[in-house]
Design an enzyme around this catalytic site. Structure first.
Site, short mmCIF file in Angstrom:
data_model
loop_
_atom_site.label_atom_id
_atom_site.label_comp_id
_atom_site.label_asym_id
_atom_site.label_seq_id
_atom_site.Cartn_x
_atom_site.Cartn_y
_atom_site.Cartn_z
N VAL A 87 0.84 -1.19 0.00
CA VAL A 87 0.00 0.00 0.00
C VAL A 87 0.88 1.25 0.00
O VAL A 87 1.82 1.37 0.79
CB VAL A 87 -0.94 -0.01 1.23
CG1 VAL A 87 -1.68 1.31 1.37
CG2 VAL A 87 -1.92 -1.18 1.09
N GLN A 89 0.17 -7.41 22.39
CA GLN A 89 -1.17 -7.40 23.01
C GLN A 89 -1.99 -6.14 22.69
O GLN A 89 -3.16 -6.26 22.31
CB GLN A 89 -1.04 -7.58 24.52
CG GLN A 89 -1.17 -9.04 24.96
CD GLN A 89 -2.45 -9.70 24.47
OE1 GLN A 89 -3.54 -9.14 24.51
NE2 GLN A 89 -2.34 -10.93 23.99
N GLU A 123 17.38 -10.04 24.75
CA GLU A 123 17.18 -11.38 24.17
C GLU A 123 18.29 -11.70 23.17
O GLU A 123 18.84 -12.79 23.15
CB GLU A 123 15.83 -11.45 23.45
CG GLU A 123 14.65 -11.53 24.41
CD GLU A 123 13.29 -11.35 23.74
OE1 GLU A 123 12.30 -11.35 24.47
OE2 GLU A 123 13.24 -11.20 22.51
C1 LIG Z 1 12.58 -8.43 17.12
C2 LIG Z 1 11.25 -8.14 17.73
C3 LIG Z 1 10.87 -8.78 18.91
C4 LIG Z 1 9.63 -8.52 19.48
N1 LIG Z 1 9.30 -9.17 20.63
C5 LIG Z 1 8.07 -8.98 21.16
C6 LIG Z 1 7.66 -9.71 22.30
O1 LIG Z 1 8.40 -10.56 22.82
N2 LIG Z 1 6.42 -9.47 22.79
C7 LIG Z 1 5.57 -8.55 22.22
O2 LIG Z 1 4.45 -8.39 22.69
N3 LIG Z 1 5.95 -7.83 21.16
C8 LIG Z 1 7.18 -8.04 20.60
N4 LIG Z 1 7.55 -7.32 19.50
C9 LIG Z 1 6.65 -6.29 18.99
C10 LIG Z 1 5.51 -6.90 18.18
O3 LIG Z 1 6.03 -7.80 17.24
C11 LIG Z 1 4.74 -5.77 17.51
O4 LIG Z 1 4.27 -4.90 18.49
C12 LIG Z 1 3.58 -6.33 16.70
O5 LIG Z 1 4.07 -7.11 15.65
C13 LIG Z 1 2.71 -5.19 16.18
O6 LIG Z 1 1.70 -5.72 15.39
P1 LIG Z 1 1.18 -4.91 14.11
O7 LIG Z 1 0.15 -5.78 13.48
O8 LIG Z 1 0.83 -3.55 14.50
O9 LIG Z 1 2.45 -4.80 13.18
P2 LIG Z 1 3.24 -5.97 12.45
O10 LIG Z 1 3.13 -7.25 13.18
O11 LIG Z 1 4.59 -5.41 12.19
O12 LIG Z 1 2.46 -6.14 11.08
C14 LIG Z 1 2.43 -5.16 10.09
C15 LIG Z 1 2.16 -5.85 8.77
O13 LIG Z 1 1.93 -4.87 7.79
C16 LIG Z 1 2.59 -5.22 6.60
N5 LIG Z 1 2.86 -3.98 5.88
C17 LIG Z 1 3.69 -2.99 6.23
N6 LIG Z 1 3.65 -2.00 5.33
C18 LIG Z 1 2.77 -2.38 4.39
C19 LIG Z 1 2.32 -1.78 3.19
N7 LIG Z 1 2.75 -0.56 2.81
N8 LIG Z 1 1.43 -2.47 2.43
C20 LIG Z 1 0.99 -3.69 2.81
N9 LIG Z 1 1.40 -4.30 3.93
C21 LIG Z 1 2.27 -3.65 4.72
C22 LIG Z 1 3.86 -5.91 7.10
O14 LIG Z 1 4.42 -6.74 6.10
C23 LIG Z 1 3.34 -6.67 8.31
O15 LIG Z 1 2.92 -7.96 7.95
C24 LIG Z 1 8.77 -7.57 18.89
C25 LIG Z 1 9.14 -6.92 17.72
C26 LIG Z 1 10.36 -7.21 17.13
C27 LIG Z 1 10.75 -6.52 15.85
#
Ligand SMILES: Cc1cc2nc3c(=O)[nH]c(=O)nc-3n(C[C@H](O)[C@H](O)[C@H](O)COP(=O)(O)OP(=O)(O)OC[C@H]3O[C@@H](n4cnc5c(N)ncnc54)[C@H](O)[C@@H]3O)c2cc1C
Length: 452
Positions: free
Chosen positions: A87, A325, A178
């Protein structure tokens, strides 16, 4: 609000991003009444379990263990479909989502859940020379680089003097802690046997944190525990020391210290996905998009923002943390607010239900804090961490695969996935189909200029 309906008469909901938030939104929307048609737009064809990325980077798990095809998840929900695409913008007036590939997706309701990216705070050299840990290619690139440093060092011991076996991890939050613990285990328990001609005592993990403590969101006793464990295991923890600049061969700290290293792992900060910067919506700290109590964008009640992309308030004047969460709970709430609107009911304000925090430090060591105030550390906290992360991995096969890897590694100290694979960006031609105008006659609905 006027509701435009698609051919089947149901309102259309477009969800952008198939991460924790996007998938939670789709799952909830699949059950709302009256029914809606859902299109999930995701730039990859997989959902990534980011919390185990550090295990991918250190050879404990394989890519398919922590990534699940997004179509395999969504196909079980009626009226929900997936389109792979990146997007690039939203035309809020005509209510269409635009993609890099030149497609437009019409919506009645939009849920933006595109997550976050790495923030390098403009520190010179970090963007170019560090290894972030946010995506699958990031983790594979780091794994290949680490293993390659050992290969090079074995061929040329003088390379060790140049910092080949020194890894500097920046950021003392859960990711940095970690990662530092896992790297240390990889070096001292696994690579020590793979590279008998290398003096493993020269391999070093340095954890750099600008404040005077690790694990900022945790209680001081948990922070102290994490610090003691890491130090006891041989990680060099440098508190109160900030990075000034990085080059491919060394880093320089603000106090003038220079550390020769070829590997700077960046775990110091996140900011909203760059998509947030091009939408013209009001942004708050870290570029996150400002949302109201009901998680919709002020002035645009049909547009919701959830997860790491959203600047949702924590009720105490701050923002909710960018962890899984809040992302999941916000997404469910936004989906239910769409249902309430369709039923003509008032929307409700989002209230986050704190389920506690945890971080692992390495084998047999973790810290867990529950909302009740109960705190756990050591082996018990580690088992809690393992159980919770296992439960959240998508797919029975992946869960079993990860569990087997963990048990195998626990018993043998082995990390079987220490494979060097080159990760290259995909070529443009691999990413794009013919432009919509050029699509052959009889093309699928998704290839038309506007998808409804
Ligand atoms: C290394 C690491 C370790 C972590 N450890 C923890 C943990 O132990 N516990 C915890 O609670 N949280 C942890 N987190 C944080 C957690 O992963 C995030 O808070 C969570 O993934 C947020 O969810 P989200 O759906 O908002 O974003 P995301 O899970 O990042 O999902 C976003 C999605 O949008 C897609 N996307 C992005 N831009 C576009 C676009 N322009 N067009 C189409 N699709 C797009 C991406 O490909 C992705 O699939 C960690 C994060 C990282 C990086």
């Amino acid at each position: 609000m006027t509701k435009r309906r698609n051919r089947n008469g149901s309102p259309r909901v477009v969800v952008v991003g198939g991460g924790f938030a996007g998938l939670a939104a789709v799952k909830t929307l699949a059950k709302v009444k009256p029914p809606v048609r859902v299109t999930l737009l995701e730039q990859h064809n997989y959902h990534l379990f980011q919390p185990l990325l550090y295990q991918l980077a250190t050879g404990l798990v394989q890519p398919a263990d922590i990534a699940h095809p997004v179509r395999g998840i969504v196909r079980r929900y009626r009226r929900c479909s997936v389109r792979m695409g990146t997007v690039s913008g939203v035309d809020f007036d005509s209510r269409e989502v635009l993609t890099d590939e030149g497609r437009r997706y019409a919506y009645d309701y939009l849920i933006l859940a595109a997550g976050a990216t790495t923030a390098t705070f403009g520190i010179p050299g970090v963007e170019e020379h560090s290894y972030p840990l946010k995506s699958m290619p990031d983790a594979l690139r780091l794994r290949a680089h680490l293993l390659r440093q050992f290969e090079l060092a074995e061929n040329d011991p003088a390379y060790v003097d140049q910092g080949a076996l020194t890894v500097v991890v920046v950021g003392g939050g859960p990711t940095g802690v970690e990662m530092a613990g896992a790297l240390h285990e990889l070096f001292k328990h696994v690579l020590v046997h793979d590279f008998p001609d290398i003096d493993i005592n020269r391999a070093k993990v340095v954890l750099l944190e600008a404040t005077d403590h690790l694990l900022a969101p945790f209680h001081p006793s948990s922070r102290k525990h994490a610090l003691e464990i890491l130090k006891k295991r041989g990680v060099e923890v440098r508190l109160g020391q900030a990075l000034e600049r990085a080059t491919p061969d060394e880093i320089r700290l603000k106090d003038g210290t220079v550390i020769p290293t070829k590997t700077l792992v960046w775990g110091a900060g996140v900011r909203a996905n760059p998509l947030a910067d091009v939408l013209g919506l009001e942004q708050t700290r870290g570029g996150r998009i400002l949302v109201g109590d009901d998680l919709s964008v002020p002035g645009r009640p049909e547009v919701f923002v959830v997860g790491d992309l959203a600047g949702a308030g924590d009720g105490k004047g701050g923002l909710l943390p960018q962890v899984a969460q809040p992302a999941i709970q916000e997404a469910r709430h936004a989906a239910l607010n769409i249902e309430r609107t369709l039923k003509g009911e008032p929307r409700t304000g989002f209230e986050y239900k704190d389920k506690g925090i945890m971080a692992t430090i390495g084998r047999n060591a973790a810290v867990t804090e529950l909302p009740s105030g109960a705190r756990f550390k050591g082996v018990l906290a580690w088992y809690m961490w393992l159980a919770l992360h296992l439960a959240y991995i998508i797919g029975f096969r992946s869960r079993i695969a990860v569990l087997v890897n963990w048990i195998w590694s626990y018993l043998t100290y082995d990390r079987h996935a220490r494979i060097i694979v080159a990760v290259e960006p995909m070529r443009r031609a691999e990413l794009t189909a013919p432009a919509p105008e050029a699509a052959p006659s009889g093309a699928a609905a998704s290839e038309r200029p506007v998808v409804s």
